[in-house]
Structure formats: structure tokens, C-alpha cells
Design an enzyme around this catalytic site. Structure first.
Site, PDB file in Angstrom:
ATOM      1  N   LYS A 146      55.818  -9.522  -0.932  1.00 24.04           N
ATOM      2  CA  LYS A 146      54.454 -10.023  -0.732  1.00 24.04           C
ATOM      3  C   LYS A 146      54.351 -11.375  -1.428  1.00 24.04           C
ATOM      4  O   LYS A 146      54.874 -11.542  -2.540  1.00 24.04           O
ATOM      5  CB  LYS A 146      53.470  -9.025  -1.358  1.00 24.04           C
ATOM      6  CG  LYS A 146      52.006  -9.345  -1.172  1.00 24.04           C
ATOM      7  CD  LYS A 146      51.143  -8.225  -1.765  1.00 24.04           C
ATOM      8  CE  LYS A 146      49.674  -8.397  -1.489  1.00 24.04           C
ATOM      9  NZ  LYS A 146      48.869  -7.262  -2.002  1.00 24.04           N
ATOM     10  N   SER A 149      45.784  -5.195   1.614  1.00 21.81           N
ATOM     11  CA  SER A 149      46.053  -6.605   1.738  1.00 21.81           C
ATOM     12  C   SER A 149      47.527  -6.923   2.001  1.00 21.81           C
ATOM     13  O   SER A 149      47.828  -8.037   2.462  1.00 21.81           O
ATOM     14  CB  SER A 149      45.595  -7.330   0.465  1.00 21.81           C
ATOM     15  OG  SER A 149      46.349  -6.906  -0.655  1.00 21.81           O
ATOM     16  N   SER A 172      46.078  -1.476  -1.371  1.00 17.73           N
ATOM     17  CA  SER A 172      46.785  -2.511  -0.613  1.00 17.73           C
ATOM     18  C   SER A 172      48.247  -2.230  -0.288  1.00 17.73           C
ATOM     19  O   SER A 172      48.840  -2.949   0.505  1.00 17.73           O
ATOM     20  CB  SER A 172      46.685  -3.853  -1.331  1.00 17.73           C
ATOM     21  OG  SER A 172      45.436  -4.415  -1.055  1.00 17.73           O
TER      22      SER A 172
END
Ligand code: GLN
Length: 470
Positions: A84, A159, A183
Site C-alpha cells: 500500500k 482504503s 481498511s
């Protein structure tokens, strides 16, 4: 090019051991898949092609020199991982999916990146996400929304949207992500893969851009529970840099495990197909002699309001450092969602409102922690939906932040109380979109979740479902 992409660390490493393919072949295959399919899905912000090939060549050299022994020395040798884009990666652009950090190149890598590299893994790139990890759908990225490979009209969950998609669409074998309120679990759930949110204090936050520091958990997304455990073994533990860390004791999973069903998670508003899928999963466990009991977490209804006070409060402080002097562009480059959270957070912390909002939220957080502790006196794990509905359509909730925030309603309990939670796929909807459930555990007892998750995946093959066309 490799035709059949290995779906687990074991398959991956067997292929390397038997010389069915080399690490360079693997990296080449992933890179060409990304090139071919990711224009549409938009799961990567930066591809670290040069570094990936360098690491792959090094891997092949080590295997040629040391043979089988190489895999004992480097438990993740050859494993291709994406990160990420809020993990700092030395020399590789790290943006937090925000224009504020559009050209930011970190001077160092964080603990987890270093540990995974030392374990022999290969970094392939940095995945898209909601800017600063604010969001539930992946649509709040300054680099454009990520799309769900199961159906490109749907969101992949946020997310950590790109991390979920990268694993589901076979752009990397595993992906690192963060979970401040769902997330990791949400994109795993919406993409049909496995997501682990570890115990707060088990994996170092050092070198990961902070969102809400008392809630941020550093975890990962994989196809199997077994792989999730292998990666966790390499990332967890004290590093002398994150003072919240504790080494967990070697934990022996008990016999006669009991799973609790929190009745408040199933009251009203839960989608039919989500509920049915959890019932089916429960039956699988019951056949394996796992006992189920009803439990109660009465303050569940306050979890989301509590989270959306504490989290913006911490965000307003953490984003203060991006002042345009020390890092990146100036504050005008913040998007609407970051601005909303900075304003909300500043408000709930301000004199005159602190007692009414922040301080009250902290008290409710304590009540939630106590309720969770009480529930775990009776059970070893808690089974619950990850989200109230299956994936929703792109654009459906973007103009209504409150609706978007409610997606996190079942995720908040684990973050507010610091417990681990494992999201596992459990089938598909009529429309062929992924379904799943989460198993929450006692603090530092991830091993119980791995044990239960592996039992479930040995009896089912939902993790073998693949989106079509990739
Ligand atoms: N969806 C939540 C939010 O928008 C949580 C995000 C996260 O876990 N990073 O704040």
C-alpha cells in the site's frame, strides 16, 4: 511467461525449488499482467520494475548457490509482494495516494518492509488506496479510483483498494496494507481474498504514514490463511522503534474451541446474502465440532460514532506535519476528505467541545473494550460480517460521506479494542460478487484465528474462486 500463477507461498516456492520457473520468470509474468490489465483496474500507483528484477536475479542466484537450504534461511524467498502506498520504501516514491506527496521519495524503509526483504521477498510496486487511507471504497485517491476485478462497475473496498485487487487479480502473491477501521478486511472481503488485521501492538508502525495512531494496524492480504500466518510470523514483534509493541508468547491453540455470535451485528440492516453466507460458514465450523454461543456487545451501535470522533482527532494532529516545508507540496493539495477530517478533528479537540466529544468518545471506547473482554471470557473467537452489504457500485456513496462511513460499522470494534481480526472469503452473491466473514480473536492470539481459518479453508474452496477475464 508462466501460465498458471501459483496461489500460495508453498506453490510458489515448490515451483522455484523444482525449477518449473525462475524468480525472473515470475516477476516478468506479474509485470506483464499488470501492464495488460491494470490500466483498467488502477490498482498500482508506482511499479518498481527495476528493483523487482534486481531482487529476482538475486533470488535465483541464492537458489542456485544454496538449493533447498535457501528456503530455510529465507522463509519468504521469491514471494512477490506489493505495498500500500503509505509504506515508506527507500528510494521508491511513496504518495499516500495524495497530491501532497506526489513526488516524495523516502530516505528509508520501515520495519515491515525491511523484515519482508530480509525474509527474501520481492517488492513489485506500490498500490493505490484512498488518500491518506481515508475511505472505504478506494474512490478517494488523487490517482483515480480502483475498480473491482469481479465487476468493474463496483468498488473493491477501501482504503487498501489496490492491495485487495493486486492479490485478487494476481498482480502479486501478497499485498501489505493497513487497517485503522476495516481498511484491510473490507477490500479483502470485497475482492474474495484473505485479510489480517493483527493485534494493535504486534506489528510495527515504524515507517508507515500515520493515519490515526491509536488505531492503525499493520497487516496484509493473501489468498490463503496459511500464507497470512507465514507473513505475520515475519513481520511481528518488537523493533525498538514503535513503543506500543510487545512480543507475543508462543501460543498453543486450545481444544474445544467456541465461537461467539454477537447478536447486535445481525440486527436489522444486514444484507440477506451476507447473512446467509455467514450461516453457511457457521455450519462448516459446526461440522468440525466447533461450538457456537450467542454473545452480546451492547455498545456496537456507538462504535462508528466513537471511531469518527477519535480518528479525525488523531488525523488532525498527524496531518499537521505535512506543512509543505518538510515534505511534499503545500496544504492546498489536500483533497476534500482530508480537509473534512482535519476540520472535524480540530473541532472535537477544541476548548469547549473537547469534553462533549473527544473525552466522551474515549469513555465509550473504554466501555467497548470492557464488553469485548467480557465476551472473550466465554469464547475463543467472535464471528461477524465484515460489512453490512456486498460491494456497492462505483459512485454510489461518494457524495454522501455519512453513508460511506457506515460501511465501517462492523469493522470498528476490532480497531477500538485493539483485537486481531481475520477476514475470510465464503462465496459469491447471485451477481458473482465476493462474500465473506471476519473472525475476531483475543489480543495477541492470532494463532487461534489462523487455526480456525485453516480448518475452514481445508473444508471449502471459496478462496479458489477467481474473477473472470484475467
Ligand atoms: N474507512 C475508514 C475511514 O475512512 C477506515 C480507513 C482505514 O482503515 N484506514 O476512516
Amino acid at each position: 511467461m508462466i501460465n498458471k500463477i501459483p496461489q500460495s507461498i508453498e506453490d510458489f516456492q515448490n515451483g522455484l525449488k523444482n525449477k518449473s520457473f525462475s524468480a525472473v520468470d515470475l516477476v516478468g509474468t506479474y509485470l506483464s499482467r499488470i501492464e495488460k490489465y491494470d490500466k483498467d483496474l488502477n490498482s498500482f500507483i508506482t511499479i518498481s520494475k527495476e528493483k523487482a528484477y534486481e531482487d529476482a536475479k538475486r533470488t535465483d542466484r541464492i537458489i542456485n548457490e544454496k538449493g533447498q537450504k535457501a528456503f530455510e534461511e529465507y522463509p519468504l524467498l521469491g514471494v512477490v509482494i506489493s505495498y500500500k502506498d503509505i509504506y515508506l520504501t527507500k528510494g521508491i516514491r511513496t504518495t499516500a495516494a495524495s497530491k501532497v506527496l506526489e513526488g516524495y521519495i523516502p530516505e528509508y524503509s520501515g520495519t515491515v518492509v525491511k523484515r519482508l526483504e530480509e525474509a527474501g521477498s520481492i517488492m513489485i510496486g506500490k498500490t493505490n488506496c484512498d488518500a491518506w487511507a481515508h475511505g472505504s471504497s478506494g474512490e478517494n485517491s488523487d490517482f483515480g479510483p480502483t475498480k473491482n476485478p469481479w465487476n468493474k462497475n463496483y468498488i473493491p473496498g477501501g482504503s487498501s483498494s489496490g492491495s485487495g485487487v493486486a492479490v485478487a487479480a494476481d498482480f502479486s502473491l501478497a499485498a501489505m496494507a493497513t487497517d485503522t477501521c476495516g481498511s484491510i478486511r473490507l477490500p479483502a472481503n470485497y475482492c474474495g481474498v484473505v485479510g489480517l488485521k493483527p493485534t494493535y501492538g504486534s506489528v510495527s508502525r515504524y515507517g508507515v504514514i500515520a493515519m490515526a495512531s491509536s488505531l492503525d494496524s499493520i497487516g496484509h492480504i493473501t489468498h490463503t490463511v496459511s500464507d497470512s500466518q507465514k507473513i505475520f510470523e515475519c513481520t511481528k514483534g518488537v523493533d525498538g522503534k514503535d513503543s506500543t509493541l510487545k512480543n507475543s508468547q508462543n501460543f498453543i491453540v486450545g481444544q474445544n474451541l467456541k465461537i461467539g455470535i454477537p447478536k447486535e451485528f445481525f440486527e436489522g440492516g444486514l444484507d440477506n446474502e451476507v447473512e446467509k453466507s455467514i450461516e453457511e460458514a457457521r455450519k462448516v465450523f459446526e461440522k468440525l465440532n466447533i461450538e457456537f454461543v450467542e454473545i452480546t456487545l451492547p455498545s456496537t451501535k456507538y462504535a462508528i460514532s466513537t471511531y469518527y470522533i477519535i480518528q479525525p482527532a488523531e488525523v488532525s494532529s498527524n496531518l499537521g506535519r505535512f506543512d509543505g516545508i518538510r515534505y511534499g507540496n503545500d496544504r492546498n493539495f489536500f483533497g476534500d476528505e482530508a480537509k473534512r477530517r482535519i476540520m472535524l478533528g480540530t473541532f472535537v479537540l477544541s476548548s469547549g467541545y473537547y469534553d462533549a466529544y473527544y473525552s466522551k468518545a474515549m469513555k465509550i471506547r473504554t466501555i467497548i473494550i470492557k464488553e469485548v473482554e467480557k465476551a472473550f471470557e466465554k469464547v475463543d473467537a467472535i464471528m461477524a460480517p465484515v460489512a453490512p452489504t456486498p460491494p456497492f457500485k462505483l459512485g454510489e456513496k461518494v457524495s454522501d460521506p455519512l453513508k460511506m462511513y457506515l460501511t465501517d460499522i462492523f469493522a470498528a470494534t476490532a480497531n477500538l479494542s485493539g483485537i486481531p481480526s481475520l477476514a475470510i472469503p465464503s462465496g459469491l452473491t447471485k451477481n458473482k460478487l465476493p462474500l465473506g466473514f471476519q473472525l475476531m480473536g483475543k489480543k495477541f492470539e492470532e494463532d487461534t484465528l489462523f487455526h480456525l481459518g485453516k480448518m475452514y479453508q481445508n473444508k471449502t474452496n471459496f478462496h479458489g474462486n477467481k474473477p473472470q477475464g484475467y
